[in-house]
Write a protein that holds these residues in place. Structure first.
Motif, short mmCIF file in Angstrom:
data_model
loop_
_atom_site.label_atom_id
_atom_site.label_comp_id
_atom_site.label_asym_id
_atom_site.label_seq_id
_atom_site.Cartn_x
_atom_site.Cartn_y
_atom_site.Cartn_z
N PHE A 79 0.96 0.57 -6.83
CA PHE A 79 2.03 -0.37 -7.13
C PHE A 79 2.68 -0.04 -8.49
O PHE A 79 1.98 0.19 -9.48
CB PHE A 79 1.45 -1.79 -7.16
CG PHE A 79 2.49 -2.84 -7.30
CD1 PHE A 79 3.14 -3.34 -6.18
CD2 PHE A 79 2.84 -3.33 -8.55
CE1 PHE A 79 4.11 -4.32 -6.30
CE2 PHE A 79 3.81 -4.31 -8.68
CZ PHE A 79 4.45 -4.80 -7.56
N GLY A 135 8.79 0.80 2.31
CA GLY A 135 8.45 -0.14 1.24
C GLY A 135 8.78 0.40 -0.15
O GLY A 135 8.20 -0.05 -1.14
N GLU A 187 5.43 -2.54 -3.03
CA GLU A 187 4.43 -3.20 -2.19
C GLU A 187 3.36 -2.17 -1.85
O GLU A 187 3.55 -0.96 -2.07
CB GLU A 187 5.06 -3.76 -0.91
CG GLU A 187 5.85 -2.74 -0.12
CD GLU A 187 6.67 -3.38 1.00
OE1 GLU A 187 6.26 -3.25 2.15
OE2 GLU A 187 7.71 -4.00 0.70
#
Ligand SMILES: C[S@@+](CC[C@H](N)C(=O)[O-])C[C@H]1O[C@@H](n2cnc3c(N)ncnc32)[C@H](O)[C@@H]1O
Length: 232
Positions: free
Chosen positions: A170, A204, A229
Motif C-alpha cells: 500500500f 486497483g 488498495e
C-alpha cells in the motif's frame, strides 16, 4: 556563466547557461559520462546533463510531471533498463542510501548495464524477463517504493501490476512509459492510452499523472500511479 539550482523534485537540478536551461543530476560517479552526456563542475560537485531526448523520465519532467516518487533514498525496481541511460540518473537521484534494481532481458544490452553498475554500487543489474517477477524475487530485498516500467511490450500495464504485487505494498508507486505503437500499431492513440489506464484502474492502481511526451517522444504517454488498495 553557469548556475545550478535545485529543481522542485528532490535530487533533480536545473542548470542554466547563457543559452539554455537543462535538467541534470548530481553524479555519484564523478568523471564518468555514461551515454555521452555533458559533465559540469559547479561548486565542487559534478552534475550530468539529463537529456530529454534520451530519457522518457527527463522528458516527462520537462513536460510537466507533477509527482516524482523517485527521491533520495528510494528503493526502485526498474524494468527495461537497457544499457542504463535513465537508470544512471535514477542512481544519482536515489544516491547512496537508495537502490535501483535494474532488470533487462537482452544479455547483449545488459553487458553495458553491468559495466555501469561497476562504478555505481547502488545499481543491482538483473538479467531476466520482467514478465516473470518470481524469477528475480530472491535478488530483490524489498519492499520496493517505486516500480518503473519501460519495456515496450504489448501488456505493459499487466507487467507493472505483477511486479508491484510481488514487491510492493500500500502506498507504493508505479511509473509507466506507454509506447502506443508497441501495444497496437493501428488504433487511435487515445483509445490505446484509455485502455491501458482502464487496465491499471481495474488492478486497483490509481492514476495520478498522465503526461504526453510529444514532441520529445512520438506516441508515448508517461503515467504515474499509486497502490491505493491491497493488490490481489
Ligand atoms: C525502450 S528500451 C528502455 C530504455 C531505458 N528505459 C532508458 O530510458 O534508458 C526497452 C528495453 O526493455 C527491454 N525489454 C523488453 N521486454 C523486456 C522484458 N520482458 N523483460 C526485461 N526487459 C525487457 C528491451 O530489451 C530494451 O532494452
Amino acid at each position: 556563466m553557469v548556475t545550478v539550482l535545485p529543481h522542485q523534485f528532490s535530487g533533480v537540478y536545473t542548470i542554466k547557461d547563457d543559452e539554455r536551461t537543462s535538467l541534470c543530476t548530481e553524479s555519484i560517479a564523478p568523471g564518468i559520462s555514461v551515454y555521452g552526456e555533458k559533465l559540469i563542475s559547479y561548486e565542487e560537485k559534478e552534475y550530468r546533463i539529463w537529456s530529454t531526448r534520451r530519457s522518457k523520465l527527463s522528458a516527462a519532467i520537462r513536460n510537466g510531471l507533477s509527482e516524482m516518487p523517485i527521491q533520495p533514498g528510494s528503493q526502485i525496481l526498474y524494468l527495461g533498463a537497457a544499457s542504463g541511460t535513465t537508470v544512471s540518473h535514477c542512481s544519482d537521484i536515489v544516491s547512496k542510501n537508495g537502490i535501483v534494481y535494474a532488470v533487462e532481458f537482452s544479455e547483449r544490452t545488459a553487458r553495458e548495464l553491468i559495466h555501469l553498475a561497476a562504478n555505481r554500487p547502488n545499481i543491482i543489474p538483473i538479467v531476466e524477463d520482467a514478465r516473470h517477477p518470481t524469477r528475480y524475487a530472491s535478488v530483490v530485498a524489498g519492499p520496493i517504493d517505486v516500480v518503473y516500467q519501460d519495456v515496450a511490450q504489448p501488456n505493459q500495464a499487466t507487467i507493472l501490476y505483477e511486479n508491484l504485487k510481488t514487491f510492493s505494498s500500500f502506498g507504493a508507486w508505479g511509473m509507466l512509459a506507454i509506447k502506443a505503437r508497441s501495444i497496437d500499431s493501428a488504433s487511435d492513440l487515445d483509445e490505446i492510452y484509455s485502455k491501458e489506464i482502464a487496465t491499471l484502474d481495474n488492478f486497483g492502481l490509481q492514476v495520478v499523472d498522465n503526461i504526453d511526451l510529444s514532441p520529445l517522444e512520438k506516441d508515448h504517454r508517461f503515467i504515474v500511479c499509486r497502490v491505493t488498495e491491497e493488490l490481489t
